[in-house]
Design an enzyme around this catalytic site. Structure first.
Site, mmCIF file in Angstrom:
data_model
loop_
_atom_site.group_PDB
_atom_site.id
_atom_site.type_symbol
_atom_site.label_atom_id
_atom_site.label_comp_id
_atom_site.label_asym_id
_atom_site.label_seq_id
_atom_site.Cartn_x
_atom_site.Cartn_y
_atom_site.Cartn_z
ATOM 1 N N ASP A 143 0.838 -1.202 0.000
ATOM 2 C CA ASP A 143 0.000 0.000 0.000
ATOM 3 C C ASP A 143 0.871 1.249 0.000
ATOM 4 O OD1 ASP A 143 -2.443 -1.248 -0.094
ATOM 5 O OD2 ASP A 143 -2.774 -1.195 2.074
ATOM 6 N N GLY A 155 4.118 1.279 -0.715
ATOM 7 C CA GLY A 155 5.003 1.221 -1.872
ATOM 8 C C GLY A 155 4.364 1.765 -3.130
ATOM 9 N N GLU A 172 4.836 -2.996 -8.436
ATOM 10 C CA GLU A 172 4.004 -2.767 -7.246
ATOM 11 C C GLU A 172 2.522 -3.025 -7.523
ATOM 12 O OE1 GLU A 172 5.768 -2.676 -4.874
ATOM 13 O OE2 GLU A 172 7.228 -1.057 -4.746
ATOM 14 N N GLY A 173 2.269 -4.011 -8.365
ATOM 15 C CA GLY A 173 0.899 -4.319 -8.777
ATOM 16 C C GLY A 173 0.588 -3.630 -10.098
#
Length: 376
Positions: free
Chosen positions: A236, A238, A359-360
């Site tokens: 979150d 990051g 990071e997603g």
């Protein structure tokens, strides 16, 4: 907004470091694909690797709002450095928030830049579906953890001094995952060659293999089975770091495009005076301002101790999409000049793409946001 005089001084220091240590070196290191470890040590010794952590563990006790503006400034000079700072800050979180007292004694060296961190979550067959990871840690007869498996796309994979390893210690699913801390050089921890990447060549990721990598029982971070929760908490924050990197990269691309458009003449006048170019620049500037506002709004929620996960996903999604659009448009403003490496716009264009993935992915950010809307 900068809350204190100290924060103003911190940004001034960051700009000075960018001018002296980063900007003159970025193009050369990127062309050679060399990791700038000594530059990061300089950054650490200047106090920029532990900004959001408390002073008692070696940090600088700065609000996230300030830390993210530092990241933005760094990214405007050299994205690889800003991304390295963001990932390292992420990698320090498990020990800071969940580590034992013995592990927390490592924090001053982590936050001071002497020890560089890696965050080993993604796997070759499971990036977005982190709960399905297959790297496994089992106990041996002496109670030690024995880790086997592979991690992929690991920033600092070849250069880290410590590794957060998210491994399965129990049943399938999120509740069967734990977090372990390993030092570089641990037998069985085997960084692989750097990936041949499109951008961020000075900080190329690598796979990290674990072949009976044996860690003492006290290297468990937090409770057994709490690894997935730890990973998501860190991500979150990051995501805000990556959003800040995106804003800084986009701002650099805009500034360069504006400077070029003022100087480049066609049909007897600067191309900036043509509406087609001027409107393009105006849209770029507006998108960057909107991304920065969304990012800082999320940071203020975090600083206030309020839920910020969904807002972090929005900031990461929007800011990285903006960086991709703005760097694309910067190349267009420069025309043929933007397509050659003589101008940094070509590098920024290549670098922007990865920010939509790390990071997603941005598809995962949309999933996070949509699920929050459905839950109400």
């Amino acid at each position: 907004m900068l809350p204190t005089a100290e924060a103003h001084d911190l940004l001034d220091l960051t700009r000075e470091l960018c001018e002296r240590e980063l900007a003159p070196k970025a193009a050369d290191f990127e062309a050679r694909g060399e990791f700038p470890r000594e530059v990061l040590r300089t950054i650490g010794r200047s106090g920029l690797l532990g900004l959001p952590y408390p002073e008692e563990v070696g940090g600088a006790a700065q609000p996230y709002e300030v830390y993210l503006q530092v990241l933005e400034t760094l990214a405007g000079s050299w994205l690889a450095i800003a991304e390295a700072v963001s990932v390292h800050t992420l990698a320090c979180y498990p020990v800071y928030a969940h580590g034992s007292e013995a592990l927390r004694k490592l924090l001053p060296d982590m936050l001071g830049g002497e020890l560089l961190g890696a965050y080993c979550l993604s796997e070759p067959q499971g990036g977005s579906d982190a709960a399905a990871l297959t790297t496994r840690a089992t106990r041996d007869a002496e109670g030690r953890w024995v880790v086997n498996g592979a991690k992929a796309w690991i920033t600092h994979g070849r250069d880290a001094d410590f590794y957060n390893i998210f491994a399965r210690t129990g049943a399938a699913g999120a509740r069967g995952i734990s977090c372990l801390l390993a030092d570089a050089g641990t037998p069985g921890l085997e960084p692989q060659k750097a990936e041949n990447v499109m951008g961020l060549r000075a900080s190329a990721p690598s796979q990290v293999l674990f072949d009976n990598c044996t860690l003492s029982a006290d290297r468990l971070v937090g409770a057994e089975g709490a690894g997935f929760t730890i990973a998501m908490e860190a991500l979150d924050a990051g995501r805000l770091g990556i959003a800040a990197c995106a804003v800084g990269l986009a701002q650099a691309a805009l500034d360069h495009a504006v400077g070029y458009a003022r100087e480049r003449e066609q049909f007897g006048r600067p191309i900036a005076e043509f509406q087609g170019v001027g409107f393009l620049l105006a849209d770029m500037a507006t998108q960057i301002s909107a991304a920065r506002a969304l990012l800082l709004a999320a940071a203020r929620l975090k600083d206030a101790g309020r839920p910020f996960s969904t807002e972090a996903a929005k900031a990461k999604l929007f800011a990285t999409d903006v960086a991709m659009r703005v760097t694309t448009d910067a190349v267009q403003v420069l025309g043929g000049a933007g397509y050659v490496s003589d101008h940094p716009a070509e590098r920024w264009f290549r670098e922007a793409k990865v920010l939509q993935i790390v990071e997603g992915t941005n598809q995962i950010q949309r999933l996070v946001i949509s699920r929050a809307l459905v839950r109400g």
